[in-house]
Every structure is written in structure tokens, then in C-alpha cells.
Design an enzyme around this catalytic site. Structure first.
Site: not given
Lengths: 377, 377
Positions: B93, B267, B305, B307, B310, B336
Site C-alpha cells: 500500500d 486484502d 478442511c 489446514c 482441522c 485455518h
């Protein structure tokens, strides 16, 4: 068939031993360092990352886990291995050491200890029987007998009273422990810095009979010289066919000296705690990454180290993370420190196997004395 | 030869676009969500773990990095990619948004902004030229024009003055930007919630000419309805051959609605910040893992999931980590949440490619409305 709990000595070099300890959840190469996973987590690490450093066994804390989330809850959820996703061996302490350190919040009697939780002040009680039950709930591969960690300094009379209480509790621990194949119970030698008390304790424990023997009550302020002197008189009194564990130790030089004196197992919060306070262990001693001397340094923390902090980042970046209090700083330095400790244990095992432990110890001391690499020109 | 900075639209579904953006450090599949790496780290994540979730581009913050460790220091250390070990594309940014949010600590003039560091009160200045220089030092694949983020609420006159200042700064940003193959500069459409001002801004930016166009000044309190209404009047005015980025957005339903309106890039700190405050995003809405209802729950946070939170742990364990304020809790929930956002973007891209975006959006809204899985009987 589950493996029996068994220690095998593969080689010796002086008093030092290269060995292997089989447990219900796998084998451990000794001498071994056990990272501390107080509250069912090695702080700031995923368990697979702990394993990647070479660690084969973790330590869990009865005191913390009985309060949060509770031993019976962990049992209900399948035991500590499953709860924290660590499939390997786990040793749990008995809760004695932490409870004793609560000072004014606890009350000791002949039967056990009543104490208040440091979280919410709620009242709890630990006895040898309750400690065995909790460690059973946790499914610890290695259960520690419930003892009183003798304070330092202590007079001979104080140390004797404390040690004899621990020996009575050791007998009750043995009686309450539920034997299972691959699971072991360790007794803890107490007696402060007094050789006759250490001898009395070692003998008392062997009369009871344990699967391994720990040396407790050290690294509590007596200094390295007194610690080594106590090991010199204690370790030869322990049976050769059982593993020996020096509790709560220590700095790398403490570990090297204790391995030379015949110790097989260690645990300490130092690598993990230091990792959260910007202290890194290297072969050339500790490095404080908070220091501004690192802010423009593109070099790795330690050349040749396999951990991600050293392979993937500069000292400048690690310094930046610490200055900004970023979680990744704690993650990377903890990983590095655990890697450093496991590399040390691997090197110690190799040195014993090659019969060159004394030379290794001398080299390690000389390298540490060099201090950190000089700042960039 | 380095790749040119190029956007290719591969498919459309209504106003939504499936695309690919080539940059100096690699290509990005759009619609894309950019995890925020404020201080050269996606908080509580190793960059390889961020990549494992499917993220292809990160956002870095000019304001934070200019203060610590300093843009020229990062340049000296080889740029932001090397500094933080993220080899993929990075968007930075301009510093404008953060500086404006300093309120009393900053003073705006026609040329730029003078402000005090929130760390130590030291005085700093940002102008379009300085912002371009900093982002060049950081080696950003995508540089954002320096603008004033119009506050909300603002009267039409305030919003017009603010937008026109940003347009003058956009021209200066373009003049100061050093073009390099594979690197791009994005302009930012301002104008608050006023369609005529948005149109004036979009036209002004296209006269200057940018490699991509961002919609700024939204998600600042106007609400989802006003945000979508502003997109409805703004996006059609942007060129079809350039990527479109909605800054600072947002919740999953915001992203889905904005993708349906033709936005390509997003974002937001929400997945990472929520990960450090026990909030987990799931297809069935957000779950607060601090809640005691999870303490005995052996089920994963979200079935299916990929990740580690999980795949490897129970809700009971995640709850325990959060209750104990363990760093691993922040690590696992951040992972996650980033996985959830990247899975959403992957699903959105697949839905656009298959021409079934409206059905996907309806299903996602219906699933979210179900709420979390019921407690265990």
C-alpha cells in the site's frame, strides 16, 4: 504386542552411555533432551516441527494439565498424545515440583499437598495416589513418582526430612501405579547436596524398584560445580540397566557435563523460554537478537544450522521480528533453540559411540568460549 | 527476460472475471485474496505455510515498514521478498491509509502528510514521491498510488475535495514511479459514496493511465449495501483489460458480492486478526473457540478442511490453547482462517469458470445462514 519398557546400553565412554529406551509410543535414543510441553503444547511450535528438530520425547506437566484442561478431560479425549497430536513418547512430571514452587499458596502434610490454582485461586489436592491417577489419565509413557523437591539451601536435617518424605511417597507412588506394557515409573533421588542423603535415597528407591531413576532437587541454585559433585556421588549408585534422568537441566554445558557423568535424559524450559525472549543458543554461546548490532546483518544466526530461522532468514530479519514483537520471532527462535539442543544430543551420542566424548566436550567448551561472530566490518 | 506486467481475462460470468495477472515474481490467479503481512510477516505464520494455503501474493504496509526497519534498510538487505522469505508477488500500500488513520498525529498539506510515529513520536513525512521511492526500495511488484483515504461520513464537498487531492497525487505518483518489466502501478478511485465523484475519479485516473485500478475509501463504515452500490456504479467505468482491486475488504460475503460485481483482488486483516482472537471462519459462519461449549468436543473445527488445525486437532484442543493463551492457538487459527479465505477464492474461480457463480453465491449464503454445527448431544 506392545513393546516392553526397556533400556538398552549400546556403548559407553567413561561413565557416559549411548543407549536406547523402548516405550509404548516408540523408542528414544539416549542421551536425550525432552522439550517441555507444559500445557499440552511446546510453546510456539507445531509438534511436527518439534519432531523435525530430532526430538523423540516430550515432557508434559501434571500441575498445569490437571488445572487446565483437566486430566479426566484429556483421558476422555483419548489421552495426551492424541490431544496434542504428538504420537511419540511422553514423560509427565508428578506435579510435585510446580506445587512446591507455589510457596504461600500450598500446604504440605504427610499425606500430600493442598494448593490453590494460580489461575483462579480454586483449591486442589495432590497426593502420590492422585498424581499416579492423573499421569495414567494423561497416558504418560513415563510416569514420575510424586515427591517434594527439596528447596535450596536446606540444612542437612531439612534435606533429610524432605528426602525421607519423598521416599515414603515414592513407595506409595509405586503401589498406586498401574503397570502396563511399554509404560514405566521413575523414582526420584533427593537429598540436596549431601552425599550421605543421596546415597540413602538411591538405596531406598532401589528397594522399592523403579523402571528408571531421576536425580531431582538440582539446578535450583546450587551452581554447576555442586550439581556435578552431586552427580559424581549419586550416579554410580544407580543401577546400570535403568535409564537415568537429570530433572530440569539445563544449559548446554550442564548437559555435556552430566552426560559425561552418566546421565541419559534431560528436560529444561531454557531453549523454549529463551526463544520467546530473543536469546538464541549457538555453538559460540548465546546471542541476544534484540541487540541493535544485528539490524543490518544479512548473515544467518548460525551458519550450517538446519532450522528455518538459519536457513531462510538473516539476523537483520530476526532482529526486526523481535523489535516488532512479532509471533514469528518467537516461533523461529524457539525452533532454532530446540534444533540446537537436539543437534547437541545427536553430537553427544555420536561422540560416545566413537569413544571421543572428552575431546568433543573440550571442543564444545572452546567453541563456546569464542563468543558470537564479530559484527560486520 | 522478465515477464511483463499483464492481466489476462480467461472467462467471465456476469460481471465477474476469472483471470491471471503476471508480475515480476510470478503469476496470480484472480479473483485473489492477499493475506496482510504488515511488518514483513503474516502474523503467526511462516511464509511457506501461507503459500501452502494457496495464497500467491501478499500485501505489505509502507507505513509500518518505513518506520521499522526502514525502507532503505530493506533495500540494502535485498528487498522485501528476500527479507521476509516470500519469493512470490507482493503488493504494497502507499502508506496513505495508515497515515490518515493517525488522526491527531498527522498534518495534511497540498504536498503531502507530516506525521509522528506511533512507536516513538518521531516525525516523518510522506509525499507521492516519497511513497513511490519507499515502495521501490521494498521492490513491490504492485505499487499503490499515494492517496488520501476519504473519511466516512463525508459531505459531497468534503469527498470531492479529498478525491481531487488524491487525483493530483495520483498524477505525481505516476510521474515518480520508476517503471520496470513485471512491476505495476495501481491508481485508486475515491469519491466516497457519491456516484458522480466516483465517475470523475475513474475518468481522471484513466487519463493518467495505470496498470491496475483500485477502489478505495470503502469498508470504512458505510455498510455492505452502500459498498455494493458504489461498486455497481464504479466497476463498469474501469477498463476491462486491467485488474481491479477492492482495498481492505472484507468478510467472505463482502468478497463474494464484490467478485460478482467484477472485482479481482482483495486484502483484509480479518482472517489473520481473527485468528489471534479465537474467531474462526467456516462455511457455516464464524465460530468463537473461546466459548466453553467446545471444551469437550472431539470434532474438528471444520470437517474436510485441509489446514492442520482441522486435520490434526479437536475443537477441545483449540479451545484449550486459546484459554491458556498459547501461541500455537494463534498459529493454528490464523492458518485455518487463511485456508478458509483461499478455499473461498479457489471456489469462486471455479464457479466463474463453470458459469455458475450465482448458484455458488446462493449456496454459500445458505450454508453460512445455518450457523455452526450443533453441540454434541
Amino acid at each position: 504386542m506392545p513393546p516392553s519398557f526397556q533400556y538398552e546400553c549400546l556403548a559407553t565412554d567413561g561413565a557416559a552411555r549411548l543407549g536406547r529406551l523402548a516405550t509404548a509410543h516408540g523408542a528414544i535414543d539416549t542421551p536425550a533432551f525432552m522439550p517441555v510441553g507444559t500445557a499440552a503444547t511446546v510453546k510456539a511450535m507445531q509438534p511436527e516441527s518439534v519432531a523435525a528438530t530430532g526430538a523423540q520425547i516430550l515432557l508434559g506437566n501434571t500441575y498445569h494439565l490437571m488445572l487446565r484442561p483437566g486430566a479426566e478431560r484429556i483421558e476422555q479425549l483419548g489421552g495426551l498424545h492424541r490431544f496434542m497430536n504428538w504420537p511419540g513418547p511422553i514423560l509427565t512430571d508428578s506435579g510435585g515440583f510446580q506445587v512446591m514452587s507455589l510457596a504461600k499458596l500450598r500446604k504440605l502434610d504427610a499425606d500430600g499437598v493442598t494448593f490453590q490454582s494460580h489461575h483462579d485461586g480454586s483449591s486442589h489436592r495432590l497426593t502420590p495416589e492422585r498424581s499416579m491417577r492423573i499421569q495414567h489419565c494423561l497416558d504418560a509413557d513415563i510416569t514420575m513418582a510424586f515427591d517434594e523437591c527439596t528447596p535450596f539451601p536446606a540444612t542437612p536435617a531439612q534435606a533429610a526430612d524432605s528426602m525421607r518424605l519423598s521416599m515414603r511417597w515414592a513407595a506409595r507412588s509405586k503401589a498406586a501405579f498401574v503397570p502396563r506394557p511399554g509404560y514405566g515409573l521413575f523414582g526420584i533421588v533427593q537429598g540436596g547436596i549431601y552425599p550421605d542423603l543421596r546415597a540413602e535415597s538411591a538405596e531406598a528407591l532401589q528397594r522399592i524398584g523403579f523402571d528408571g531413576y531421576a536425580v531431582g532437587g538440582l539446578a535450583v541454585g546450587e551452581g554447576q560445580e555442586a550439581m556435578f559433585a552431586t552427580l559424581d556421588v549419586t550416579v554410580p549408585l544407580l543401577p546400570a540397566d535403568r535409564p537415568r534422568y537429570l530433572m530440569g537441566v539445563g544449559r548446554p554445558s550442564d548437559i555435556i557435563g552430566a552426560v559425561c557423568r552418566g546421565i541419559d535424559m534431560f528436560d529444561c524450559v531454557m531453549p523454549t523460554r529463551s526463544g520467546r525472549t530473543a536469546q538464541a543458543f549457538t555453538r559460540r554461546g548465546t546471542v541476544n537478537l534484540r541487540n541493535a548490532r544485528h539490524q543490518d546483518d544479512p548473515r544467518p544466526l548460525e551458519e550450517g544450522c538446519a532450522c528455518p530461522a538459519c536457513r531462510q532468514y538473516s539476523r537483520a530479519y530476526l532482529h526486526h521480528l523481535i523489535r516488532c514483537e512479532e509471533i514469528l520471532g518467537a516461533m523461529l527462535l524457539t525452533w532454532h533453540n530446540l534444533q540446537h539442543y537436539q543437534d547437541l544430543m545427536r553430537d553427544l551420542r555420536a561422540a560416545i559411540g566413537a569413544g571421543r566424548l572428552q575431546a568433543f566436550a573440550a571442543e564444545a567448551a572452546a567453541t563456546e568460549a569464542l563468543g558470537d561472530i564479530p559484527p560486520l566490518g
